[in-house]
Design an enzyme around this catalytic site. Sequence first.
Site, PDB file in Angstrom:
ATOM      1  N   GLU A   1       3.239  10.231  -6.923  1.00 47.44           N
ATOM      2  CA  GLU A   1       2.751  10.234  -5.634  1.00 47.44           C
ATOM      3  C   GLU A   1       4.545  10.969  -5.585  1.00 47.44           C
ATOM      4  OE1 GLU A   1       1.642   7.220  -3.435  1.00 47.44           O
ATOM      5  OE2 GLU A   1      -0.551   7.448  -3.891  1.00 47.44           O
TER       6      GLU A   1
ATOM      7  N   GLU B   1      -8.349   7.906  -9.072  1.00 47.89           N
ATOM      8  CA  GLU B   1      -8.454   7.162  -7.487  1.00 47.89           C
ATOM      9  C   GLU B   1      -9.674   7.537  -6.473  1.00 47.89           C
ATOM     10  OE1 GLU B   1      -4.695   6.284  -5.863  1.00 47.89           O
ATOM     11  OE2 GLU B   1      -3.972   6.374  -7.767  1.00 47.89           O
TER      12      GLU B   1
ATOM     13  N   ASP C   1     -12.500   8.037  -3.935  1.00 47.57           N
ATOM     14  CA  ASP C   1     -13.405   6.723  -2.598  1.00 47.57           C
ATOM     15  C   ASP C   1     -13.909   8.424  -1.207  1.00 47.57           C
ATOM     16  OD1 ASP C   1     -10.855   7.401  -1.201  1.00 47.57           O
ATOM     17  OD2 ASP C   1     -10.484   5.033  -2.000  1.00 47.57           O
TER      18      ASP C   1
ATOM     19  N   HIS D   1      -8.880  10.543  -2.935  1.00 45.58           N
ATOM     20  CA  HIS D   1      -9.172  10.065  -1.472  1.00 45.58           C
ATOM     21  C   HIS D   1      -9.171  10.696  -0.760  1.00 45.58           C
ATOM     22  CE1 HIS D   1      -7.487   6.739  -3.431  1.00 45.58           C
ATOM     23  NE2 HIS D   1      -6.646   6.750  -3.517  1.00 45.58           N
TER      24      HIS D   1
ATOM     25  N   ASN E   1       0.380  11.591 -11.094  1.00 44.54           N
ATOM     26  CA  ASN E   1      -0.658  10.989 -10.472  1.00 44.54           C
ATOM     27  C   ASN E   1      -0.631  11.252  -8.973  1.00 44.54           C
ATOM     28  OD1 ASN E   1      -3.671   9.348 -10.604  1.00 44.54           O
ATOM     29  ND2 ASN E   1      -2.073   7.844  -9.449  1.00 44.54           N
TER      30      ASN E   1
HETATM   31  O1  G3I Z   1      -0.374  -9.941  -2.806  1.00 40.91           O
HETATM   32  C1  G3I Z   1      -0.347 -10.152  -1.688  1.00 40.91           C
HETATM   33  C2  G3I Z   1      -0.308 -11.574  -0.881  1.00 40.91           C
HETATM   34  O2  G3I Z   1      -0.234 -11.996  -1.761  1.00 40.91           O
HETATM   35  C3  G3I Z   1      -0.420 -11.194   0.829  1.00 40.91           C
HETATM   36  O3  G3I Z   1      -0.503 -12.388   0.991  1.00 40.91           O
HETATM   37  C4  G3I Z   1      -1.477  -9.998   1.037  1.00 40.91           C
HETATM   38  C5  G3I Z   1      -0.781 -10.173   2.534  1.00 40.91           C
HETATM   39  O4  G3I Z   1      -0.626  -8.723   3.497  1.00 40.91           O
HETATM   40  O5  G3I Z   1      -0.503  -9.057   0.496  1.00 40.91           O
HETATM   41  C6  G3I Z   1      -1.000  -8.988  -0.571  1.00 40.91           C
HETATM   42  O6  G3I Z   1      -0.122  -7.313  -1.390  1.00 40.91           O
HETATM   43  C7  G3I Z   1      -1.220  -6.266  -0.330  1.00 40.91           C
HETATM   44  C8  G3I Z   1      -1.476  -5.930  -2.443  1.00 40.91           C
HETATM   45  O7  G3I Z   1      -2.645  -4.455  -1.825  1.00 40.91           O
HETATM   46  C9  G3I Z   1      -2.850  -6.360  -2.834  1.00 40.91           C
HETATM   47  O8  G3I Z   1      -3.754  -7.165  -2.016  1.00 40.91           O
HETATM   48  C10 G3I Z   1      -0.313  -6.053  -0.105  1.00 40.91           C
HETATM   49  O9  G3I Z   1      -0.354  -6.500   1.160  1.00 40.91           O
HETATM   50  C11 G3I Z   1      -0.589  -4.646   0.390  1.00 40.91           C
HETATM   51  O10 G3I Z   1      -0.458  -3.394   0.675  1.00 40.91           O
HETATM   52  C12 G3I Z   1      -1.748  -3.397  -1.397  1.00 40.91           C
HETATM   53  O11 G3I Z   1      -2.405  -2.248  -1.081  1.00 40.91           O
HETATM   54  C13 G3I Z   1      -2.447  -1.352  -1.912  1.00 40.91           C
HETATM   55  C14 G3I Z   1      -1.877  -0.162  -2.097  1.00 40.91           C
HETATM   56  O12 G3I Z   1      -2.124   0.709  -3.136  1.00 40.91           O
HETATM   57  C15 G3I Z   1      -0.234  -0.383  -1.708  1.00 40.91           C
HETATM   58  O13 G3I Z   1       0.155   1.070  -2.000  1.00 40.91           O
HETATM   59  C16 G3I Z   1      -4.220  -1.537  -2.511  1.00 40.91           C
HETATM   60  O14 G3I Z   1      -4.339  -3.085  -2.645  1.00 40.91           O
HETATM   61  C17 G3I Z   1      -3.823  -0.224  -3.707  1.00 40.91           C
HETATM   62  O15 G3I Z   1      -6.051  -0.219  -3.228  1.00 40.91           O
HETATM   63  C18 G3I Z   1      -3.712   0.902  -2.743  1.00 40.91           C
HETATM   64  O16 G3I Z   1      -3.599   1.483  -4.178  1.00 40.91           O
HETATM   65  C19 G3I Z   1      -3.167   3.012  -3.604  1.00 40.91           C
HETATM   66  C20 G3I Z   1      -2.619   3.755  -5.549  1.00 40.91           C
HETATM   67  O17 G3I Z   1      -1.874   2.272  -5.741  1.00 40.91           O
HETATM   68  C21 G3I Z   1      -2.023   5.291  -5.144  1.00 40.91           C
HETATM   69  N1  G3I Z   1      -2.357   5.703  -4.722  1.00 40.91           N
HETATM   70  C22 G3I Z   1      -3.136   4.928  -3.688  1.00 40.91           C
HETATM   71  C23 G3I Z   1      -3.894   4.253  -3.008  1.00 40.91           C
HETATM   72  C24 G3I Z   1      -4.294   3.240  -1.498  1.00 40.91           C
HETATM   73  O18 G3I Z   1      -3.608   3.568  -1.095  1.00 40.91           O
END
Ligand code: G3I
Length: 419
Positions: free
Chosen positions: A149, A256, A258, A226, A190
Amino acid sequence: MLVKAVLAAVLAPVAVTAQLHQLAVNAGLEYFGIAVGESAVQQDTTYRNLVNDKREFGQLVPENGQKWDSTEPNRGQFNYRNADIVPNVAKQNGQLLRCHALVWHSQLPGWVNSGSWNRQTLQSVMEVHINNVMGHFKGACYHWDVINEAINDDGTWRPSPFYNTFGTDFFALSFRLAKAADPDTKLYYNDYNLEYNQAKTDKAVELVRIVQAAGAPIDGVGFQGHLIVGSTPSRSALATTLRRFTSLGVEVAYTEIDIRHPSVPSSASARVTQANDYANVVGSCLDVAGCVGITIWGFTDKYSWVPGTFPGTGEALIYDSNFNKKPAWTSISSLLAASAKPTGGQPITTLTTSTRSAVITPPPITTTTTTPAAPITTPGNGPEQTRWGQCGGNGWQGPTRCQSPYTCQVLNPWYSQCL
Ligand code: G3I
């Protein structure tokens, strides 16, 4: 009691014939896979059992565990507890592993994000990070998303500690460091919204050219996919966009996918539109010889980043939140099945001469079925499959008769369908 027994007998084979990866490989792709959530796979047995089904999902990618904030939260302190979860599952099951992601502006720990860097200090930080993380997973990753990105939606370069320090020189630098750390994995750029073939896509073409002109290695471009139900480009438009990259000499993959509903709960007809959108995306990959595989960002609506980020939208995946297959699952499996080739040969129903071309597109789904309905049992004659349902193929143990007026048509040795 009897009804329950009959239903169980009819439904049981459906549950064990999950086969998207198998169908994708038979259609000439390298894999069909999913992103796996680290918490879900540890805590949810139903989820975990499906993840373990290699015939359904032949490739896994960790949803979050390998990102910088998880692997090197403090400078020089590496932690692979979370990062190892999904790779270990893939290893145990013999599934391919995509690895994600090394150089990205997001999920970057504060010490990188707000550090004060010059070229020398940031290069050293990148080198230590890439060497350590790629070294830890050396030999396990089929692909690595090296840069993620780096482009804004309007087609400008995205600010980040990397861009702010190096300008576009961080592209070649990252790929060179990655190649040195693990020479045997495929190195990917990516990004999302490349599918619309607009300014952002032009800039991604430029990025590949910059890396190539610098003599640095780049193997592939990941189209994240997406997308939005009803706004997904057509199969041919998507294929045209993919070819802009394969013509540069790199492979492409959907990494990725969806496809979210703009409002939820979705209607039955919106789920049919979603099924056709998924078929267009998968079909475009089949149409392009250098498109190697399909990865969906999760598989069940029970766990998805979408509603949290875009409130009011969702239901973007191919299984619903109760792990039932949605029409999108059926459209993908039908399309893949219809594109199957005999081992080492040409497509069974060849219409074109490309090595991996569109062969036959099943007509768009126009029914309003939510989940493929359970086959109907006709007294004395055994169960009948509904329209679109599978009715035969190698290993198939389910119903072989179709509900009138549909007939069981052999599409290939692995798949017969009620059409
Ligand atoms: O692990 C912490 C946890 O300890 C905490 O209590 C909680 C509170 O918010 O947060 C947890 O972390 C979260 C993490 O996912 C794991 O669940 C983050 O807040 C959350 O921001 C994070 O989101 C991820 C996101 O990327 C971050 O940018 C999504 O799960 C994940 O699906 C998403 O994936 C991205 C790809 O990597 C790149 N392309 C876009 C895609 C969708 O956004």
